[in-house]
Design a protein around this motif. Structure first.
Motif, PDB file in Angstrom:
ATOM      1  N   GLY A   1      -5.772   0.451  -5.257  1.00 13.47           N
ATOM      2  CA  GLY A   1      -4.493  -0.075  -4.809  1.00 13.47           C
ATOM      3  C   GLY A   1      -3.554   1.073  -4.545  1.00 13.47           C
ATOM      4  O   GLY A   1      -3.829   2.225  -4.892  1.00 13.47           O
ATOM      5  N   VAL A   2      -2.426   0.784  -3.943  1.00 13.21           N
ATOM      6  CA  VAL A   2      -1.492   1.835  -3.561  1.00 13.21           C
ATOM      7  C   VAL A   2      -0.860   2.447  -4.802  1.00 13.21           C
ATOM      8  O   VAL A   2      -0.876   1.854  -5.894  1.00 13.21           O
ATOM      9  CB  VAL A   2      -0.399   1.273  -2.631  1.00 13.21           C
ATOM     10  N   GLY A   3      -0.287   3.616  -4.643  1.00 13.32           N
ATOM     11  CA  GLY A   3       0.420   4.244  -5.741  1.00 13.32           C
ATOM     12  C   GLY A   3       1.571   3.382  -6.209  1.00 13.32           C
ATOM     13  O   GLY A   3       2.268   2.757  -5.411  1.00 13.32           O
ATOM     14  N   GLY A   4       1.778   3.356  -7.523  1.00 17.20           N
ATOM     15  CA  GLY A   4       2.893   2.612  -8.083  1.00 17.20           C
ATOM     16  C   GLY A   4       2.679   1.130  -8.226  1.00 17.20           C
ATOM     17  O   GLY A   4       3.585   0.409  -8.643  1.00 17.20           O
ATOM     18  N   VAL A   5       1.463   0.633  -7.906  1.00 20.43           N
ATOM     19  CA  VAL A   5       1.236  -0.804  -7.944  1.00 20.43           C
ATOM     20  C   VAL A   5       0.900  -1.309  -9.347  1.00 20.43           C
ATOM     21  O   VAL A   5       0.902  -2.512  -9.603  1.00 20.43           O
ATOM     22  CB  VAL A   5       0.123  -1.206  -6.950  1.00 20.43           C
ATOM     23  N   GLY A   6       0.611  -0.413 -10.274  1.00 17.22           N
ATOM     24  CA  GLY A   6       0.357  -0.824 -11.654  1.00 17.22           C
ATOM     25  C   GLY A   6      -1.097  -0.798 -12.076  1.00 17.22           C
ATOM     26  O   GLY A   6      -1.482  -1.511 -13.012  1.00 17.22           O
ATOM     27  N   LYS A   7      -1.916   0.016 -11.416  1.00 19.21           N
ATOM     28  CA  LYS A   7      -3.339   0.075 -11.762  1.00 19.21           C
ATOM     29  C   LYS A   7      -3.538   0.508 -13.215  1.00 19.21           C
ATOM     30  O   LYS A   7      -4.364  -0.069 -13.937  1.00 19.21           O
ATOM     31  CB  LYS A   7      -4.059   1.061 -10.812  1.00 19.21           C
ATOM     32  N   SER A   8      -2.804   1.511 -13.644  1.00 19.09           N
ATOM     33  CA  SER A   8      -2.985   2.022 -15.008  1.00 19.09           C
ATOM     34  C   SER A   8      -2.601   0.979 -16.046  1.00 19.09           C
ATOM     35  O   SER A   8      -3.304   0.807 -17.052  1.00 19.09           O
ATOM     36  CB  SER A   8      -2.154   3.297 -15.208  1.00 19.09           C
ATOM     37  N   ARG A   9      -1.483   0.276 -15.823  1.00 15.04           N
ATOM     38  CA  ARG A   9      -1.061  -0.736 -16.788  1.00 15.04           C
ATOM     39  C   ARG A   9      -2.088  -1.847 -16.920  1.00 15.04           C
ATOM     40  O   ARG A   9      -2.406  -2.297 -18.016  1.00 15.04           O
ATOM     41  CB  ARG A   9       0.293  -1.337 -16.376  1.00 15.04           C
TER      42      ARG A   9
END
Length: 770
Positions: free
Chosen positions: A60-68
């Protein structure tokens, strides 16, 4: 006789155990500091994918919340994996060759042998079931894919959950796309949606009394729609509500979209969503000029940093030092920086997406190279100070500080290794000898040192220091051949600065020597070093006596080689000068103290226990005179062995416990294993079989994370087996197994507390107190 503990190598900080209702659960997942809004469907999809596939990559794009999403899913899945769930943060890593080291560090794997790290990882994970979260793989997708493919092939119980803007391209990979949060469609009366909920929650944290019900629903929805549900963009907007009205903020963002569409200065990677580019650029635009300049310059930091480092690296005539503190606070208020209060003071961290934006700005300003070099110079100066203070009263503080700066040291080394001149890499990698050796990073240190030594162009003091550092680490790994070759090379360089330096096995051959430096020529950085530089540059070098220092280092390495190979005559011959000079006026060095440790070991093995004790008493006095603790703890461990060999059990326990206290403080897992084994042997010899069994279980728990029990020293392995047999015979199989399991299953910190309980009363031959 082989190595005593591979000359006492060390391990990085951290434990595998999280205490939960008296049990331990493996893992290192961090606590969630803010609420996770929505994502119920995505979490269910990720959990299902992880159960069906051994490699799941969230894209997904940067800042979309993948890590969370990845961290929450891993926390929910953790109970399904006996080996737990582990986070490996790759966001700040730039050297693909260090991916296996980063995985091992996250797993608290302390193996510091010369074996390749992928091989060590495979052995450590074999037979285990666990989940590894690789966070931030996009810039290292190739190396990550190679490591993941090899581990999945070798470890059937391993599952990997990765986050990356692009796939890892590994066979069997399942992709899960994380979409932006739901935003009400234009022209509808649909429910608010998760994007609006996130804005409301973050705004309430920023603006006291913020109430979504009292705000303009139209403005809130319009703002979230413009930001297209990108969580990072919404959080940046919420931070601005501290100073700007909601309606005005929405209008400004509308104007920016209409005028610019997307920020032309933002990264042109297609994985950057237009809304994110615009929101970050718009947040940047709202910053004051000085804040924007600091944002760009701070992008050279990796991981977190403190205000003093920001001042030293970023301040100049355009950005006065006195302004940096207030500017840091302003950027933290605007959510460009995250404020991190720690026991060592305030630190700051920038999200990788915002760092990437700042780096592009710095490049556009034409300042990228200048501030990367300033960053490198700052961490070289810090490392020189750390080396100077290492063998002193501030050792524990320097341990904490340098471990905390590990990401920035890596970044500085990346810059140094990219320089046309090989000296910057030699200087930094070499002066960090105390960090590589004393903080448990022997494998990584040799990775950097090999690259630096391959770039050596001329004989110079920095080359001698780098050769010593690599030789020290080789010896700590039991690599006698490389340690011996480095000793020879040190002597060659010191004796004739015009000599060509032959490579150690596996090194790239050095290029032809250029015009040699003048004899004793020191770099400006090294001339600034304090006289008592324990990492290597000592008062000898301050006056140009490079040969003296080189001779001390070479003899220490040859003493270590004698220990590894069991050549007691060589150990005693090579350590003799250090023993004779132990009370001279020069400050002690790691090399000199290492030689004394080698000598004491050889005397103990030879049965000359009184002589060994004399050497160790002198070493302890030298360390105590400086306030040094690490090398003293090595000496206390050896003293415990000597006392045990002489039948003085109470003294053996006291010295073993003294060593254990320091090794616990320095997170020296390897040393903890050695000292707990020593305490188990003393308990067994005293007839305390139940205690011996519990300590044997605890030691094995520690060794299971190190990969080389008792350092494979035959005498130590045999002594432990004899202790096990004796305890089993006294207790019986069932009672022994229960006590052993109690030690093995206990939380490591609780187990160490048990090992440190008073035991010496009533033991024979109490001997002197440490």
């Amino acid at each position: 006789m082989p190595s005593w503990g591979k000359l006492l190598s060390h391990s990085p900080a951290g434990w595998v155990a999280i205490t939960m209702a008296g049990k331990w659960q493996a893992g290192n997942l961090p606590p969630e500091l803010t609420s996770l809004v929505g994502r119920r469907a995505e979490l269910g999809q990720v959990r299902t994918a992880c159960r069906r596939s051994r490699l799941v990559t969230l894209t997904g794009v940067g800042g979309v919340g993948k890590s969370r999403v990845a961290l929450r899913a891993a926390a929910e899945l953790r109970a399904e994996f006996g080996g737990g769930a582990w986070l490996v943060d790759l966001c700040t890593l730039r050297d693909g060759g260090l991916v296996p080291h980063a995985v091992a560090g996250a797993l608290r794997l302390s193996d510091q042998t010369a074996r390749p790290m992928p091989e060590v990882l495979t052995e450590h994970l074999s037979g285990r079931e666990l989940l590894i979260v690789l966070d931030g793989c996009e810039h290292l997708a190739g190396p990550c894919g190679e490591v993941v493919a090899a581990l999945l092939d070798a470890v059937p119980g391993l599952h990997v959950l990765a986050t990356s803007r692009r796939p890892l391209e590994v066979a069997g990979e399942t992709l899960v796309v994380i979409e932006p949060l739901v935003v009400p469609p234009a022209g509808t009366t649909a429910p608010a949606g998760d994007a609006v909920t996130l804005l409301a929650e973050r705004a309430a944290e920023t603006v006291p009394g913020f109430d979504l019900g009292k705000e303009s629903q139209e403005a809130v929805v319009r703002l979230c729609r413009r930001l297209e549900g990108i969580p990072l963009a919404i959080e940046l907007a919420a931070a601005r509500l501290r100073t700007l009205p909601l309606g005005y903020l929405a209008d400004r963002l509308d104007d920016r979209f209409a005028a610019l569409g997307a920020d032309p200065a933002a990264p042109d990677d297609p994985s950057w969503h237009q809304a994110l580019r615009t929101a970050v650029g718009w947040s940047h635009e709202l910053c004051e000029p000085a804040e924007r300049l600091l944002w760009a310059r701070l992008s050279v930091f990796a991981g977190d940093f403190d205000a003093e480092a920001a001042r030293q690296v970023c301040a100049d005539e355009r950005l006065p030092e006195s302004d940096v503190g207030l500017l840091l606070d302003a950027l933290a208020e605007d959510s460009v920086l995250t404020w991190l209060p720690t026991g060592a003071g305030e630190r700051y961290r920038m999200l990788d997406t915002l760092r990437e934006y700042g780096a592009r700005r710095l490049r556009d300003l034409g300042e990228e190279e200048r501030f990367k070099q300033r960053h490198r110079e700052h961490y070289l100066a810090l490392s020189i100070k750390g080396a100077a203070g290492w063998l002193g009263a501030g050792q524990l503080s320097w341990y904490d500080r340098m471990v905390g700066e590990h990401d920035n040291l890596r970044a500085a080394l990346d810059v140094a290794l990219s320089a046309d001149d090989g000296r910057p890499a030699l200087e930094l990698a070499g002066v960090l000898a105390f960090f590589w050796y004393g903080c448990g990073h022997a494998k990584e240190g040799r990775h950097h040192l090999r690259q630096a030594l391959a770039r050596a162009r001329r004989p110079e003091p920095a080359l001698i220091q780098a050769l010593w550092a690599d030789g020290l680490l080789a010896a700590s790994q039991g690599d006698a051949q490389s340690a011996e070759e480095r000793a020879t090379q040190i002597a060659m360089v010191a004796g004739d600065l015009h000599a060509t330096i032959p490579p150690a096995p596996g090194d790239v051959p050095a290029a032809p020597a250029e015009e040699p430096a003048a004899h004793g020529d020191l770099s400006a950085a090294h001339r600034r070093a304090a006289p008592a530089s324990a990492g290597g540059f000592t008062a000898y070098e301050q006056v140009g006596h490079v040969e003296i220092y080189a001779a001390v280092c070479a003899r220490a390495l040859r003493s270590a080689v004698g220990v590894i190979r069991g050549d007691l005559a060589q150990v005693l011959a090579e350590s003799e000068p250090a023993y004779q000079d132990r009370w001279n006026d020069e400050p002690p060095t790691i090399a000199g103290l290492l030689a004394l440790l080698c000598r004491a070991h050889a005397l103990t093995v030879a049965g000359r226990l009184d002589e060994a004790v004399t050497v160790l008493d002198d070493l302890r006095a030298l360390c105590d005179g400086r306030g040094e603790q690490l090398m003293r703890s090595h000496g206390d461990f050896l003293r415990g062995q000597a006392e045990l060999g002489g039948g003085r059990l109470a003294a053996a326990v006291r010295y073993g416990q003294a060593a254990l206290r320091t090794k616990r403080r320095l997170h020296d897992t390897f040393g903890i294993g050695l000292t707990v084994d020593l305490l188990a042997l003393a308990a067994g010899a005293a007839g305390h079989s139940l205690r011996a069994a519990r300590l044997l279980g605890l030691a094995q728990r520690v060794w299971s994370n190190h990969g080389q029990a008792q350092a494979s020293v035959p005498e130590w392995v045999a002594a432990r087996r004899a202790c096990e047999a004796q305890a089993r015979a006294v207790l019986g199989d069932n009672a022994y197994a229960a006590a052993y399991r109690t030690g093995y299953d206990s939380d490591v910190d609780a187990g160490i507390a048990y090992a440190l309980e008073p035991e010496g009363e009533g033991l024979p031959n109490s001997g002197p107190h440490p």
